[in-house]
Design a protein around this motif. Structure first.
Motif, short mmCIF file in Angstrom:
data_model
loop_
_atom_site.label_atom_id
_atom_site.label_comp_id
_atom_site.label_asym_id
_atom_site.label_seq_id
_atom_site.Cartn_x
_atom_site.Cartn_y
_atom_site.Cartn_z
N PRO A 190 8.22 29.22 3.28
CA PRO A 190 7.46 28.24 2.50
C PRO A 190 5.96 28.35 2.75
CG PRO A 190 8.38 27.20 4.44
CD PRO A 190 8.89 28.63 4.44
N ALA A 191 5.18 27.64 1.97
CA ALA A 191 3.74 27.56 2.19
C ALA A 191 3.46 26.91 3.54
CB ALA A 191 3.10 26.74 1.08
N THR A 192 2.37 27.31 4.17
CA THR A 192 1.95 26.66 5.40
C THR A 192 1.14 25.41 5.04
OG1 THR A 192 -0.08 27.97 5.56
CG2 THR A 192 1.89 28.83 6.65
N LYS A 193 1.08 24.46 5.97
CA LYS A 193 0.35 23.23 5.71
C LYS A 193 -0.25 22.68 7.00
CE LYS A 193 3.05 19.60 4.90
NZ LYS A 193 4.12 18.70 4.38
N LYS A 194 -1.42 22.03 6.85
CA LYS A 194 -2.11 21.43 7.99
C LYS A 194 -2.72 20.12 7.53
CE LYS A 194 -5.96 22.15 11.21
NZ LYS A 194 -7.09 23.06 11.58
N LEU A 195 -2.47 19.04 8.27
CA LEU A 195 -2.98 17.74 7.88
C LEU A 195 -4.51 17.70 7.95
CD1 LEU A 195 -2.25 14.80 7.05
CD2 LEU A 195 -2.30 14.24 9.50
N LEU A 196 -5.13 17.30 6.84
CA LEU A 196 -6.57 17.12 6.80
C LEU A 196 -6.95 15.65 6.88
CD1 LEU A 196 -9.47 18.27 6.21
CD2 LEU A 196 -8.98 17.87 3.79
N LEU A 197 -6.16 14.79 6.23
CA LEU A 197 -6.51 13.38 6.13
C LEU A 197 -5.28 12.52 5.94
CD1 LEU A 197 -8.60 11.01 5.51
CD2 LEU A 197 -8.44 11.75 3.12
N ASN A 198 -5.19 11.44 6.69
CA ASN A 198 -4.22 10.38 6.44
C ASN A 198 -5.02 9.13 6.11
OD1 ASN A 198 -2.31 8.33 6.45
ND2 ASN A 198 -1.19 9.14 8.21
N MET A 199 -4.93 8.67 4.85
CA MET A 199 -5.76 7.54 4.43
C MET A 199 -5.38 6.24 5.11
SD MET A 199 -6.66 8.17 0.42
CE MET A 199 -7.24 9.77 -0.16
N ALA A 209 0.82 -1.21 0.00
CA ALA A 209 0.00 0.00 0.00
C ALA A 209 0.85 1.26 0.00
CB ALA A 209 -0.91 -0.01 1.23
N CYS A 210 0.23 2.34 -0.45
CA CYS A 210 0.83 3.67 -0.32
C CYS A 210 0.24 4.38 0.90
CB CYS A 210 0.55 4.51 -1.57
SG CYS A 210 1.38 3.93 -3.06
N THR A 211 1.01 5.29 1.47
CA THR A 211 0.48 6.17 2.51
C THR A 211 0.13 7.50 1.85
OG1 THR A 211 1.70 5.16 4.33
CG2 THR A 211 1.03 7.45 4.62
N ILE A 212 -1.15 7.84 1.90
CA ILE A 212 -1.65 9.05 1.25
C ILE A 212 -2.08 10.04 2.32
CG2 ILE A 212 -3.33 10.01 -0.36
CD1 ILE A 212 -1.34 8.02 -1.63
N ARG A 213 -1.38 11.17 2.36
CA ARG A 213 -1.72 12.23 3.31
C ARG A 213 -2.16 13.47 2.53
NH1 ARG A 213 3.80 11.07 6.72
NH2 ARG A 213 4.54 10.90 4.56
N VAL A 214 -3.26 14.08 2.97
CA VAL A 214 -3.81 15.27 2.30
C VAL A 214 -3.70 16.45 3.25
CG1 VAL A 214 -5.80 16.26 1.13
CG2 VAL A 214 -5.40 13.79 1.01
N PHE A 215 -3.06 17.51 2.76
CA PHE A 215 -2.83 18.71 3.57
C PHE A 215 -3.60 19.90 3.01
CE2 PHE A 215 0.78 15.99 4.37
CZ PHE A 215 1.05 16.17 5.72
N ILE A 216 -4.05 20.76 3.91
CA ILE A 216 -4.56 22.08 3.51
C ILE A 216 -3.36 23.02 3.49
CG2 ILE A 216 -6.06 24.01 4.10
CD1 ILE A 216 -7.83 21.99 5.62
N THR A 217 -3.11 23.62 2.35
CA THR A 217 -1.91 24.45 2.16
C THR A 217 -2.30 25.87 1.79
OG1 THR A 217 -0.61 22.55 1.46
CG2 THR A 217 0.18 24.70 0.77
N ASP A 218 -1.59 26.82 2.35
CA ASP A 218 -1.88 28.24 2.10
C ASP A 218 -0.61 28.92 1.57
OD1 ASP A 218 -2.66 30.93 2.16
OD2 ASP A 218 -3.85 30.66 3.97
N LEU A 219 -0.74 29.56 0.41
CA LEU A 219 0.40 30.26 -0.20
C LEU A 219 0.43 31.75 0.13
CD1 LEU A 219 0.26 28.77 -3.84
CD2 LEU A 219 1.56 27.92 -1.87
N HIS A 220 -0.55 32.21 0.92
CA HIS A 220 -0.74 33.66 1.09
C HIS A 220 0.53 34.39 1.55
CE1 HIS A 220 -2.80 37.43 1.78
NE2 HIS A 220 -2.38 37.45 3.03
N ASN A 221 1.22 33.83 2.52
CA ASN A 221 2.41 34.50 3.05
C ASN A 221 3.71 33.87 2.57
OD1 ASN A 221 1.04 36.47 4.68
ND2 ASN A 221 0.51 34.83 6.11
N ALA A 222 3.61 32.96 1.62
CA ALA A 222 4.81 32.30 1.10
C ALA A 222 5.59 33.23 0.19
CB ALA A 222 4.42 31.02 0.35
N THR A 223 6.91 33.07 0.20
CA THR A 223 7.80 33.89 -0.62
C THR A 223 7.74 33.43 -2.08
OG1 THR A 223 9.32 34.10 1.25
CG2 THR A 223 10.21 34.63 -0.93
#
Length: 383
Positions: free
Chosen positions: A325-334, A295-309
């Motif tokens: 860098p972009a900010t990220k927050k885990l939404l789902l780990n399948m 199996a693969c490990t699939i993680r889905v993140f919410i990412t925001d580019l607003h303050n990224a360089t």
């Protein structure tokens, strides 16, 4: 006698009529997404034949809401059949996916409107299709190719990645102008083999296109490993009208989820797709695979580019602390679903459920292998 006031009146009327005749397209969004609920899985049969083609290798998906249909890109490098995409209907209920029916397939065509060759016919012009998106504004599809980088003492093949606009019949329309840092080299510069343009998403009501590399460019540092090592990939922003790259942003990969077995065997974590969910916000899929695990490990993140360089003019991210860098927050780990998850490569918004909730549909690429699954995975969005 012709009066100026009449001319002005006619001009205003013409402008108004032109303005009201234009269609307005609003992209789906889920800017306040807080959770997703797994509704079900549907597996496309192995080696399904449709219009004399083998259905498999489905590496990208996009939903056309108006016509309630889906587009899939196939990563067949013209080995089984000419490089192509599919059109399909997916029948969704509040409880999951009932079935999927393919309704059309078209070859991806070159600028001279011929099909792409396979490696035996012309190894320098073989495509590697990975992502696909539909624009209702243009009524066109845009797809990406990873290109090729094979460097051996007696055999070097360098084919640059590409982003291409096509008609719904597969006919070539335009190529996007890619920045110099996406050029393939025989030296360890630019993109790595099979780690280039994997994901893609429209934004800003189809005026902007974002494309990501799957793994770090050589200049930007190492590939992801089982421990933290500052593996940064780039998300590239394009203006759809000019087809030019206008900005680039850094995104930090998680470590590979599991060690390989044996320890020195192949392992990877990279980004197979992205999906815009609002202003500067994206869902980013990280796909981790390690030899020794099916199996693969699939993680889905919410990412925001607003303050990224904007790192478009930063040649190297390796050891560089001058960017945000972009900010990220885990939404789902399948992994948490407790079911087998294969090689997920694409995501799109699906239809709205009867309860008013939006949906996400993921597709997994079976690599034309019997031991792997071409999965469709349905999730309900909570905002």
């Amino acid at each position: 006698m012709f009066r100026l006031s009449s001319l002005i009146g006619c001009t205003v009327l013409f402008l108004i009529s032109c303005g009201t005749s234009k269609k307005s397209f609003v992209m789906p969004s889920a800017e306040n997404i807080s959770a997703v609920k797994f509704l079900g899985e549907y597996d496309i049969p192995y080696n399904l034949l449709y219009k004399n083609t083998v259905v498999g290798g489905l590496s990208g998906i996009d939903y056309d809401k108006k016509n309630d249909c889906y587009y899939f890109i196939c990563d067949d490098r013209s080995d089984n059949n000419p490089a192509r995409f599919y059109k399909a209907k997916i029948f969704i209920t509040p409880h999951g996916i009932d079935s999927a029916v393919f309704t059309d397939t078209r070859s991806l065509l070159q600028p001279d409107n011929t099909v792409y060759p396979n490696k035996k016919q012309d190894r320098l012009h073989v495509p590697d299709p990975e992502a696909i998106r539909y624009s209702p504004v243009l009524n066109q599809l845009i797809w990406s190719s990873e290109g090729e980088r094979i460097v051996k003492e007696k055999d070097t093949i360098l084919a640059n990645p590409a982003v291409t606009s096509i008609g719904l019949d597969g006919s070539f329309k335009h190529s996007f102008e890619l920045p110099a840092n996406l050029t393939m080299h025989a030296t360890e510069n630019g993109p790595r083999q099979n780690g280039v343009l994997e994901g893609m998403s429209f934004a800003n009501n189809y005026k902007t296109l974002f494309v990501n590399v799957e793994e770090p460019l050589y200049e930007d540092g190492p590939r992801a490993d089982i421990t933290e090592n500052n593996a940064f990939i780039r998300i590239l922003k394009f203006d759809v009208a000019s087809r030019k790259n206008t900005a680039q942003y850094a995104y930090k990969l998680e470590p590979v989820a599991y060690p390989a077995n044996p320890a020195n065997a192949f392992k990877i974590n990279g980004i197979p797709d992205i999906l815009n969910i609002g202003t500067d916000k994206f869902l980013v899929i990280e796909r981790s695979f390690s030899t020794g695990r099916a199996a693969c490990t699939i993680r889905v993140f919410i990412t925001d580019l607003h303050n990224a360089t904007d790192i478009k003019n930063i040649a190297s991210l390796k050891g560089n602390s001058s960017f945000v860098p972009a900010t990220k927050k885990l939404l789902l780990n399948m992994d948490d679903l407790g079911i087998y998850i294969d090689n997920v490569e694409g995501v799109t918004f699906g239809p709205v459920l009867p309860n008013g909730h939006k949906t996400l549909v993921f597709v997994a690429d079976n690599n034309f292998e019997k031991a792997e699954k071409a999965q469709l995975l349905l999730f309900e969005i909570t905002e």
